[in-house]
Motif scaffolding. Structure first.
Motif, PDB file in Angstrom:
ATOM      1  N   ALA A 195     -64.867  12.004  42.815  1.00  0.00           N
ATOM      2  CA  ALA A 195     -65.077  10.555  42.922  1.00  0.00           C
ATOM      3  C   ALA A 195     -64.949   9.873  41.569  1.00  0.00           C
ATOM      4  CB  ALA A 195     -66.445  10.272  43.537  1.00  0.00           C
ATOM      5  N   ARG A 196     -65.404  10.521  40.520  1.00  0.00           N
ATOM      6  CA  ARG A 196     -65.325   9.934  39.181  1.00  0.00           C
ATOM      7  C   ARG A 196     -63.859   9.747  38.769  1.00  0.00           C
ATOM      8  NH1 ARG A 196     -69.220   9.052  36.216  1.00  0.00           N
ATOM      9  NH2 ARG A 196     -70.586  10.660  37.009  1.00  0.00           N
ATOM     10  N   ASP A 197     -63.010  10.722  39.075  1.00  0.00           N
ATOM     11  CA  ASP A 197     -61.580  10.613  38.758  1.00  0.00           C
ATOM     12  C   ASP A 197     -60.926   9.509  39.582  1.00  0.00           C
ATOM     13  OD1 ASP A 197     -62.024  12.747  37.072  1.00  0.00           O
ATOM     14  OD2 ASP A 197     -60.910  14.203  38.285  1.00  0.00           O
ATOM     15  N   LEU A 198     -61.286   9.431  40.865  1.00  0.00           N
ATOM     16  CA  LEU A 198     -60.730   8.374  41.723  1.00  0.00           C
ATOM     17  C   LEU A 198     -61.161   6.999  41.220  1.00  0.00           C
ATOM     18  CD1 LEU A 198     -61.225   9.887  45.298  1.00  0.00           C
ATOM     19  CD2 LEU A 198     -59.063   9.490  44.114  1.00  0.00           C
ATOM     20  N   SER A 199     -62.419   6.882  40.816  1.00  0.00           N
ATOM     21  CA  SER A 199     -62.904   5.577  40.356  1.00  0.00           C
ATOM     22  C   SER A 199     -62.173   5.137  39.085  1.00  0.00           C
ATOM     23  CB  SER A 199     -64.415   5.597  40.130  1.00  0.00           C
ATOM     24  OG  SER A 199     -64.757   6.328  38.976  1.00  0.00           O
ATOM     25  N   GLN A 200     -61.909   6.072  38.185  1.00  0.00           N
ATOM     26  CA  GLN A 200     -61.179   5.734  36.961  1.00  0.00           C
ATOM     27  C   GLN A 200     -59.740   5.347  37.276  1.00  0.00           C
ATOM     28  OE1 GLN A 200     -61.772   9.187  34.501  1.00  0.00           O
ATOM     29  NE2 GLN A 200     -63.751   8.470  33.761  1.00  0.00           N
ATOM     30  N   ALA A 201     -59.104   6.080  38.180  1.00  0.00           N
ATOM     31  CA  ALA A 201     -57.713   5.785  38.538  1.00  0.00           C
ATOM     32  C   ALA A 201     -57.580   4.432  39.234  1.00  0.00           C
ATOM     33  CB  ALA A 201     -57.164   6.892  39.443  1.00  0.00           C
ATOM     34  N   LEU A 202     -58.592   4.072  40.039  1.00  0.00           N
ATOM     35  CA  LEU A 202     -58.546   2.815  40.790  1.00  0.00           C
ATOM     36  C   LEU A 202     -59.154   1.647  40.023  1.00  0.00           C
ATOM     37  CD1 LEU A 202     -59.535   4.204  44.295  1.00  0.00           C
ATOM     38  CD2 LEU A 202     -57.274   3.432  43.575  1.00  0.00           C
ATOM     39  N   GLY A 203     -59.888   1.940  38.969  1.00  0.00           N
ATOM     40  CA  GLY A 203     -60.508   0.884  38.181  1.00  0.00           C
ATOM     41  C   GLY A 203     -61.708   0.247  38.871  1.00  0.00           C
TER      42      GLY A 203
ATOM     43  N   ASN B   5     -55.340  -3.440  46.580  1.00  0.00           N
ATOM     44  CA  ASN B   5     -54.737  -4.765  46.535  1.00  0.00           C
ATOM     45  C   ASN B   5     -55.793  -5.747  46.029  1.00  0.00           C
ATOM     46  OD1 ASN B   5     -53.516  -7.204  46.965  1.00  0.00           O
ATOM     47  ND2 ASN B   5     -53.135  -6.891  49.142  1.00  0.00           N
ATOM     48  N   THR B   6     -55.616  -6.219  44.802  1.00  0.00           N
ATOM     49  CA  THR B   6     -56.610  -7.123  44.216  1.00  0.00           C
ATOM     50  C   THR B   6     -56.664  -8.475  44.916  1.00  0.00           C
ATOM     51  OG1 THR B   6     -54.996  -7.815  42.558  1.00  0.00           O
ATOM     52  CG2 THR B   6     -56.498  -6.035  41.943  1.00  0.00           C
ATOM     53  N   ALA B   7     -55.617  -8.824  45.646  1.00  0.00           N
ATOM     54  CA  ALA B   7     -55.596 -10.096  46.367  1.00  0.00           C
ATOM     55  C   ALA B   7     -56.313  -9.993  47.720  1.00  0.00           C
ATOM     56  CB  ALA B   7     -54.161 -10.559  46.583  1.00  0.00           C
ATOM     57  N   ASP B   8     -56.603  -8.784  48.153  1.00  0.00           N
ATOM     58  CA  ASP B   8     -57.260  -8.557  49.438  1.00  0.00           C
ATOM     59  C   ASP B   8     -58.729  -8.972  49.336  1.00  0.00           C
ATOM     60  OD1 ASP B   8     -58.254  -7.642  51.857  1.00  0.00           O
ATOM     61  OD2 ASP B   8     -57.265  -5.698  51.726  1.00  0.00           O
TER      62      ASP B   8
ATOM     63  N   GLN C 124     -61.387  -0.950  51.029  1.00  0.00           N
ATOM     64  CA  GLN C 124     -60.032  -0.756  50.520  1.00  0.00           C
ATOM     65  C   GLN C 124     -59.827   0.684  50.048  1.00  0.00           C
ATOM     66  OE1 GLN C 124     -58.321  -3.728  47.890  1.00  0.00           O
ATOM     67  NE2 GLN C 124     -59.933  -5.163  48.461  1.00  0.00           N
ATOM     68  N   VAL C 125     -60.843   1.254  49.413  1.00  0.00           N
ATOM     69  CA  VAL C 125     -60.763   2.648  48.978  1.00  0.00           C
ATOM     70  C   VAL C 125     -60.594   3.554  50.200  1.00  0.00           C
ATOM     71  CG1 VAL C 125     -62.071   4.554  47.938  1.00  0.00           C
ATOM     72  CG2 VAL C 125     -62.062   2.304  46.839  1.00  0.00           C
ATOM     73  N   ALA C 126     -61.425   3.343  51.215  1.00  0.00           N
ATOM     74  CA  ALA C 126     -61.341   4.146  52.436  1.00  0.00           C
ATOM     75  C   ALA C 126     -59.971   3.976  53.097  1.00  0.00           C
ATOM     76  CB  ALA C 126     -62.456   3.759  53.410  1.00  0.00           C
ATOM     77  N   GLY C 127     -59.474   2.754  53.147  1.00  0.00           N
ATOM     78  CA  GLY C 127     -58.165   2.497  53.744  1.00  0.00           C
ATOM     79  C   GLY C 127     -57.041   3.169  52.991  1.00  0.00           C
ATOM     80  N   ALA C 128     -57.119   3.166  51.660  1.00  0.00           N
ATOM     81  CA  ALA C 128     -56.083   3.815  50.850  1.00  0.00           C
ATOM     82  C   ALA C 128     -56.074   5.322  51.091  1.00  0.00           C
ATOM     83  CB  ALA C 128     -56.310   3.511  49.370  1.00  0.00           C
TER      84      ALA C 128
END
Length: 116
Positions: free
Chosen positions: A39-47, A6-9, A16-20
């Motif tokens: 982690a590299r794939d997660l970082s790309q997917a989450l931006g 959530n970019t507004a959070d 936020q990553v841990a919560g997701a």
């Protein structure tokens, strides 16, 4: 596993990553023993930066939700689904207490009093 932030959070991105990831586990998207994407794939997917994802993963490891195993990557720990749901409820409780003006010490005292 589809994760979103959530970019507004206003909370830190690693939290936020841990919560997701915690929510994905609590909702049954990831089961104990399941392997998480790198982690590299997660970082790309989450931006977000890969170090942000790693920090979130490490905090979940420290909480007993994830296990890091050499050669096997990051997996969901046994019992993580129950632990993850409880950690979410605790975080909500701490946030509610803070909004009402109670400190963590006040909250701890309330919990001690509830045990009796």
């Amino acid at each position: 596993m589809l994760l979103t932030l959530n970019t507004a959070d206003a909370s830190p991105l690693h939290e936020q990553v841990a919560g997701a990831i915690r929510r994905a586990i609590a909702e049954g998207e990831c089961l104990p023993g399941d392997r998480l994407p790198p982690a590299r794939d997660l970082s790309q997917a989450l931006g977000v930066n890969v170090n942000t994802v790693l920090r979130g993963l490490r905090s979940l490891r420290d909480q007993g939700v994830l296990e890091f195993r050499r050669g096997r990557g990051v997996t969901v720990a046994a019992g993580a689904d129950r632990r993850s749901a409880l950690l979410d409820r605790v975080a909500d409780l701490v946030a509610d207490a803070a909004r009402l003006g109670y400190s963590r010490a006040d909250l701890a005292e309330m919990i001690r009093g509830a045990e009796q």
